[in-house]
Design a protein around this motif. Structure first.
Motif, PDB file in Angstrom:
ATOM      1  N   LYS A 199       0.825  -1.202   0.000  1.00  0.00           N
ATOM      2  CA  LYS A 199       0.000   0.000   0.000  1.00  0.00           C
ATOM      3  C   LYS A 199       0.866   1.262   0.000  1.00  0.00           C
ATOM      4  CE  LYS A 199      -4.048  -1.475  -0.433  1.00  0.00           C
ATOM      5  NZ  LYS A 199      -4.758  -1.115  -1.656  1.00  0.00           N
ATOM      6  N   ARG A 200       1.947   1.256   0.760  1.00  0.00           N
ATOM      7  CA  ARG A 200       2.862   2.408   0.785  1.00  0.00           C
ATOM      8  C   ARG A 200       3.509   2.602  -0.581  1.00  0.00           C
ATOM      9  NH1 ARG A 200       4.450   4.234   6.345  1.00  0.00           N
ATOM     10  NH2 ARG A 200       6.003   5.425   5.211  1.00  0.00           N
TER      11      ARG A 200
ATOM     12  N   GLU B 176       2.190   1.766  -3.468  1.00  0.00           N
ATOM     13  CA  GLU B 176       1.162   2.313  -4.362  1.00  0.00           C
ATOM     14  C   GLU B 176       1.055   3.829  -4.206  1.00  0.00           C
ATOM     15  OE1 GLU B 176      -2.558   0.321  -3.588  1.00  0.00           O
ATOM     16  OE2 GLU B 176      -1.793  -1.620  -4.252  1.00  0.00           O
ATOM     17  N   VAL B 177       1.046   4.289  -2.968  1.00  0.00           N
ATOM     18  CA  VAL B 177       0.965   5.734  -2.717  1.00  0.00           C
ATOM     19  C   VAL B 177       2.217   6.422  -3.261  1.00  0.00           C
ATOM     20  CG1 VAL B 177       0.949   7.518  -0.919  1.00  0.00           C
ATOM     21  CG2 VAL B 177      -0.610   5.558  -0.757  1.00  0.00           C
TER      22      VAL B 177
ATOM     23  N   ASN C  92       2.140   6.891  -6.988  1.00  0.00           N
ATOM     24  CA  ASN C  92       1.212   7.920  -7.463  1.00  0.00           C
ATOM     25  C   ASN C  92       1.575   9.335  -7.009  1.00  0.00           C
ATOM     26  OD1 ASN C  92      -0.571   6.185  -8.897  1.00  0.00           O
ATOM     27  ND2 ASN C  92      -1.401   5.489  -6.950  1.00  0.00           N
TER      28      ASN C  92
ATOM     29  N   LYS D  60       1.862  11.016   2.943  1.00  0.00           N
ATOM     30  CA  LYS D  60       1.922   9.669   2.359  1.00  0.00           C
ATOM     31  C   LYS D  60       1.363   8.645   3.341  1.00  0.00           C
ATOM     32  CE  LYS D  60       6.021  10.014  -0.377  1.00  0.00           C
ATOM     33  NZ  LYS D  60       7.295   9.414  -0.719  1.00  0.00           N
TER      34      LYS D  60
ATOM     35  N   LEU E 222      -2.383   8.940   3.395  1.00  0.00           N
ATOM     36  CA  LEU E 222      -2.955   8.362   2.177  1.00  0.00           C
ATOM     37  C   LEU E 222      -2.904   6.841   2.218  1.00  0.00           C
ATOM     38  CD1 LEU E 222      -1.549  10.826  -0.518  1.00  0.00           C
ATOM     39  CD2 LEU E 222      -3.933  10.600   0.241  1.00  0.00           C
ATOM     40  N   THR E 223      -1.819   6.299   2.766  1.00  0.00           N
ATOM     41  CA  THR E 223      -1.724   4.839   2.929  1.00  0.00           C
ATOM     42  C   THR E 223      -2.822   4.344   3.865  1.00  0.00           C
ATOM     43  OG1 THR E 223       0.659   4.893   2.554  1.00  0.00           O
ATOM     44  CG2 THR E 223      -0.225   2.949   3.670  1.00  0.00           C
TER      45      THR E 223
ATOM     46  N   ASN F  45      -6.111   4.338   2.092  1.00  0.00           N
ATOM     47  CA  ASN F  45      -6.214   3.204   1.176  1.00  0.00           C
ATOM     48  C   ASN F  45      -6.484   1.903   1.921  1.00  0.00           C
ATOM     49  OD1 ASN F  45      -5.822   4.050  -1.632  1.00  0.00           O
ATOM     50  ND2 ASN F  45      -3.886   4.857  -0.880  1.00  0.00           N
TER      51      ASN F  45
END
Length: 124
Positions: free
Chosen positions: A37-38, A40-41, A44, A55, A58-59, A62
């Motif tokens: 997940k980290r 992916e952030v 992006n 970040k 945002l993680t 998600n």
């Protein structure tokens, strides 16, 4: 009682100790999921655009989204199972009622065959 496990994991290059009653493999999979997940952030939102704290938030968003999506899917599956169980219950009762009707028809058929045999004997 289950034994508490302590597992050292790497999350974003930092070493952490995770404790829990789950298996060591499970705890390691949790760390792998967080890293995914980290990543992916990070993919992006490059480091130059947002702070580490943003970040992390945002993680967390998600992960929360994944959790609530899975919870909703679980509830939908439970509802589907309940509906299917109800349908199965109704079909079983319908099958029992139809079996009883069939037994009645077979019994009447046997009675009629017996009457036909009696009438045949009288005719002879």
């Amino acid at each position: 009682m289950k034994e508490k496990n302590e597992v050292e994991v790497l999350i974003s290059g930092e070493k952490y100790t995770i404790c829990g009653y789950e298996s060591a493999d499970y705890l390691q999979r949790i760390a792998t999921y967080i890293n995914k997940k980290r990543d992916e952030v990070a993919k992006n939102f490059p480091s130059s655009l947002i702070s580490s704290e943003t970040k992390a938030v945002l993680t967390e968003i998600n992960i929360a989204d994944d959790y609530y999506s899975a919870s909703l899917e679980l509830e939908n599956l439970k509802t589907d199972i309940e509906e299917k169980d109800k349908t199965i219950f109704e079909l079983k009762h319908e099958m029992i009622a139809n079996k009883e009707k069939l037994e009645d028809v077979l019994r009447k058929n046997m009675e009629l065959e017996a009457q036909i045999n009696i009438l045949k004997k009288r005719i002879r």
